[in-house]
Write an enzyme that holds these catalytic residues in place. Structure first.
Site, mmCIF file in Angstrom:
data_model
loop_
_atom_site.group_PDB
_atom_site.id
_atom_site.type_symbol
_atom_site.label_atom_id
_atom_site.label_comp_id
_atom_site.label_asym_id
_atom_site.label_seq_id
_atom_site.Cartn_x
_atom_site.Cartn_y
_atom_site.Cartn_z
ATOM 1 N N LYS A 1 -5.465 91.709 -32.228
ATOM 2 C CA LYS A 1 -6.582 91.359 -33.101
ATOM 3 C C LYS A 1 -6.615 89.838 -33.288
ATOM 4 O O LYS A 1 -5.556 89.203 -33.397
ATOM 5 C CB LYS A 1 -6.414 92.075 -34.457
ATOM 6 C CG LYS A 1 -7.594 91.950 -35.393
ATOM 7 C CD LYS A 1 -7.379 92.782 -36.663
ATOM 8 C CE LYS A 1 -8.550 92.709 -37.622
ATOM 9 N NZ LYS A 1 -8.339 93.532 -38.835
ATOM 10 N N SER B 1 -12.284 96.581 -39.940
ATOM 11 C CA SER B 1 -12.509 95.333 -39.250
ATOM 12 C C SER B 1 -11.843 95.256 -37.869
ATOM 13 O O SER B 1 -12.255 94.458 -37.036
ATOM 14 C CB SER B 1 -12.020 94.167 -40.103
ATOM 15 O OG SER B 1 -10.631 94.212 -40.285
ATOM 16 N N SER C 1 -8.804 98.942 -42.375
ATOM 17 C CA SER C 1 -9.248 98.330 -41.117
ATOM 18 C C SER C 1 -8.510 98.773 -39.865
ATOM 19 O O SER C 1 -8.937 98.446 -38.757
ATOM 20 C CB SER C 1 -9.174 96.818 -41.215
ATOM 21 O OG SER C 1 -10.317 96.358 -41.882
#
Ligand code: GLN
Length: 476
Positions: free
Chosen positions: A83, A158, A182
């Site tokens: 990420k 997210s 997330s």
């Protein structure tokens, strides 16, 4: 192709595959599909070189020697995507924000150090909502990530890129971060597994802070054993993060008791399909001899309100550092204060700004006691109530989300609707306990939904009891 680490490593031992083969497989897939899906923000240019070096290390070893070697290097050659808010030394880490478009990390996050030591290869960095604020990746400054299962739908967020990379077969393992869901929510929307570990079990050093008392890094995979293995590699006390703690308690139970907060699930706003999935799994667990009981935690209904008071408060404080002086891009005018206003005004997206404003308001002198302090008191009460429940049950089962993934654009103008989708995930972060999302499937191996999009089941356990989560997932 390769389904899990064990399969990959046995093929390495039998010399049926090379690390370069697997890396090339993912690179080709990325080349073919990424333009459309927008999962990777960047594929690192050194990936193949490293893969070849690692292949060379195995070349003159016998199968037995490789086997022994892989016992110490548990992720050797495993292609991993990261990420975009986790630092890898020498690589850009933008948190999908314009403000950090060219920001190059000067050190490795602790999780990266650990993955590297275990032999992982970093394929690239993947898309997310800006600074991890959101639930659809629509808040990325670099465009939305489409759901590989149906491109009209969001991949969630997210950590949308991390989840979609797994379902689109663009990496074997990915890392995401979870502040209020997330990891679990995008895992659910993409039909993969995502683990949010116990707060403080995995170091946050090198993770860009969103809300420091909530954030945790965790893995995505299609395979529960891989999730467990990666968690065991990245966890542990870290002198660079004073909120980390050491070893978790060993699993001693031989019977798992599951609690379902029915009054919280069988209510308005939760889709019929989701309700069906919970009923069905509850029956399946019972058929396997698991005791399933109805539990009540009245404060669960307040969790979302607590979350959206406490998180913006922490966000507003953490975001203060992105002022164009200390980090990242800056907008220059001829006036100091104007530089600051323009930098934050132009380079941060609407959701980030919304939370900074909300958090600043909540923490302001006149409202601190009415909102922030009150929410802290209730957070403590919620922790006590959930702890109390874990004296009776080992895991709490809920859906991961009230519905399947939604269509791209459907909720962009309604931030509140997006916040509501976090109803089932935020509690684990408020109380710091571990939770996992696994795909639900009917007996026929279907998603059980009309739009064919997957649903996720969420299991939450007591602090440091990740093992009971792995056990129950394996049972299913
Ligand atoms: N969707 C939640 C939010 O926007 C969770 C975000 C996260 O876990 N990083 O706050």
């Amino acid at each position: 192709m390769i389904q899990n680490i064990q399969e990959f490593h046995s093929q390495l031992i039998d010399k049926k595959i090379t690390i370069s083969d697997l890396v090339n497989y993912y690179l080709k897939n990325i080349e073919k599909k990424n333009k459309d899906l927008n999962i990777y923000l960047e594929v690192f240019d050194d990936v193949l070189t490293i893969a070849k070096q690692y292949d060379a290390e195995l070349e003159n070893k016998s199968s037995d020697e490789i086997k022994t070697f892989l016992e110490t290097k548990k992720l050797f050659g495993v292609p991993v995507a990261i990420k975009d808010n986790i630092l890898i030394k020498g690589k850009i880490a933008s948190a999908s924000s314009k403000s950090l478009e060219k920001y190059v990390a000067s050190y490795d996050a602790t999780t990266i150090v650990k993955l590297r030591e275990a032999g992982a290869i970093f394929l690239g960095r993947v898309n997310m909502d800006e600074f991890a604020m959101g639930g659809s990746t629509e808040n990325s400054a670099y465009g939305v990530t489409k759901n590989p299962l149906n491109k009209e739908y969001v991949a969630g967020g997210s950590s949308g890129g991390s989840a979609a990379a797994i379902s689109a077969d663009m990496a074997l393992i990915t890392l995401g971060s979870d502040t209020g869901g997330s990891i679990r929510q995008p895992a659910s929307y993409n039909g993969v597994i995502g683990l949010k570990p116990t707060y403080g079990s995995v170091s946050r050093h090198g993770l860009m802070a969103m809300a420091s008392s909530f954030d945790v890094i965790g893995p995505f995979s299609k395979d529960i054993d891989d999730v467990k293995m990666v968690f065991e590699i990245i966890k542990g006390q870290d002198e660079l993060d004073s909120t980390t703690h050491g070893e978790m308690q060993p699993m001693t139970k031989n019977k798992i008791k599951v609690g379902i907060p029915n009054e919280f699930i069988f209510t308005e706003g939760v889709s019929e399909e989701v309700k069906e999935s919970i009923k069905d799994v509850s029956e399946k667990l019972k058929a396997q001899g698991v005791e399933v009981v109805d539990i009540s935690i009245p404060l669960l209904k307040e969790a979302l309100a607590l979350y959206y008071i406490l998180v913006p408060a922490e966000v507003s404080s953490n975001m203060a550092r992105y002022d164009g002086v200390r980090y990242g891009e800056a907008v220059s005018t001829n006036n100091g204060i104007e530089d600051y206003l323009q930098t934050r005004g132009q380079l941060l997206g609407p959701e980030v700004k919304r939370r900074i404003i909300l958090g600043t308001y909540i923490l302001s002198a006149g409202y601190h006691d009415a909102y922030y302090k009150k929410a802290l008191i209730f957070r403590e009460k919620l922790i006590q109530d959930v702890k109390e429940k874990f004296k009776d049950v080992d895991v709490i089962l809920t859906p991961t989300t009230p519905d399947t993934a939604f269509k791209i654009g459907e909720k962009v103008t309604d931030p509140l609707a997006l916040y509501l989708a976090d109803i089932f995930t935020v509690t684990a972060n408020l109380v710091g306990m571990p939770a996992i999302s696994v795909p639900y499937m009917t007996d026929k191996g279907e998603t059980g939904t009309e739009n064919k999009m997957p649903l996720g089941l969420q299991f939450m356990a007591n602090t440091d009891d990740e093992n009971v989560l792995f056990s129950i997932v394996k049972m299913l």
